[in-house]
Design a protein around this motif. Structure first.
Motif, PDB file in Angstrom:
ATOM      1  N   GLU A  13      -6.019 -89.734 -13.913  1.00  0.00           N
ATOM      2  CA  GLU A  13      -6.944 -88.826 -13.639  1.00  0.00           C
ATOM      3  C   GLU A  13      -6.916 -88.253 -12.157  1.00  0.00           C
ATOM      4  O   GLU A  13      -6.591 -88.833 -11.202  1.00  0.00           O
ATOM      5  CB  GLU A  13      -8.252 -89.515 -13.711  1.00  0.00           C
ATOM      6  N   LEU A  15      -7.873 -87.215  -8.649  1.00  0.00           N
ATOM      7  CA  LEU A  15      -8.963 -87.710  -7.749  1.00  0.00           C
ATOM      8  C   LEU A  15      -9.155 -86.698  -6.746  1.00  0.00           C
ATOM      9  O   LEU A  15     -10.210 -86.330  -6.393  1.00  0.00           O
ATOM     10  CB  LEU A  15      -8.561 -88.866  -6.978  1.00  0.00           C
ATOM     11  N   GLU A  26      -4.092 -85.616  -5.330  1.00  0.00           N
ATOM     12  CA  GLU A  26      -3.869 -87.212  -5.552  1.00  0.00           C
ATOM     13  C   GLU A  26      -4.620 -87.693  -6.747  1.00  0.00           C
ATOM     14  O   GLU A  26      -5.472 -87.011  -7.550  1.00  0.00           O
ATOM     15  CB  GLU A  26      -4.668 -88.046  -4.735  1.00  0.00           C
ATOM     16  N   LEU A  28      -5.010 -90.792 -10.133  1.00  0.00           N
ATOM     17  CA  LEU A  28      -5.062 -92.648 -10.132  1.00  0.00           C
ATOM     18  C   LEU A  28      -4.222 -92.598 -11.375  1.00  0.00           C
ATOM     19  O   LEU A  28      -4.703 -92.028 -12.567  1.00  0.00           O
ATOM     20  CB  LEU A  28      -6.422 -92.876 -10.111  1.00  0.00           C
ATOM     21  N   SER A  35      -3.955 -99.971 -11.864  1.00  0.00           N
ATOM     22  CA  SER A  35      -3.982 -98.345 -11.573  1.00  0.00           C
ATOM     23  C   SER A  35      -3.478 -98.471 -10.029  1.00  0.00           C
ATOM     24  O   SER A  35      -3.774 -99.132  -9.352  1.00  0.00           O
ATOM     25  CB  SER A  35      -5.653 -98.003 -11.669  1.00  0.00           C
ATOM     26  N   THR A  37      -2.674 -95.272  -6.778  1.00  0.00           N
ATOM     27  CA  THR A  37      -2.611 -93.865  -6.442  1.00  0.00           C
ATOM     28  C   THR A  37      -1.437 -93.156  -6.072  1.00  0.00           C
ATOM     29  O   THR A  37      -0.853 -93.755  -5.425  1.00  0.00           O
ATOM     30  CB  THR A  37      -3.840 -93.739  -5.269  1.00  0.00           C
ATOM     31  N   ARG A  48     -10.537 -81.763  -9.877  1.00  0.00           N
ATOM     32  CA  ARG A  48     -10.733 -83.288  -9.770  1.00  0.00           C
ATOM     33  C   ARG A  48     -11.324 -83.674 -11.137  1.00  0.00           C
ATOM     34  O   ARG A  48     -11.909 -82.746 -11.666  1.00  0.00           O
ATOM     35  CB  ARG A  48     -11.913 -83.211  -8.786  1.00  0.00           C
TER      36      ARG A  48
END
Length: 80
Positions: A13, A15, A26, A28, A35, A37, A48
């Motif tokens: 996803e 971020l 960025e 995750l 998880s 980053t 996002r």
């Protein structure tokens, strides 16, 4: 900069939104039983919250991503 093959093919996803050719965002990513980053690069800007698929690793915790929609979600079989 050694490529991180374990992350290729993983989903995640956004971020911090990516800016296409304007720079990375960025993500995750679900990888290695947890998880992590990564800085994320994409051809097109991604907002996002967008779901993504990692298509390449640039090494040093940087990946290339595309927007991803799990086809199993449409059948009600995805993990969400």
């Amino acid at each position: 900069m050694e490529q991180d093959d374990a992350v290729i093919g993983c989903t995640g996803e956004v971020l911090i939104g990516t800016r296409g050719s304007g720079g990375p965002g960025e993500v995750l990513v679900r990888v290695r039983g947890g998880s992590e980053t990564f800085l994320a690069w994409s051809e097109e800007p991604l907002p996002r919250g967008a779901r993504v698929l990692v298509v390449d690793s640039r090494g040093t915790r940087q990946v290339d991503v595309i927007e991803w929609s799990d086809p199993l979600d449409e059948l009600g079989l995805g993990t969400g």
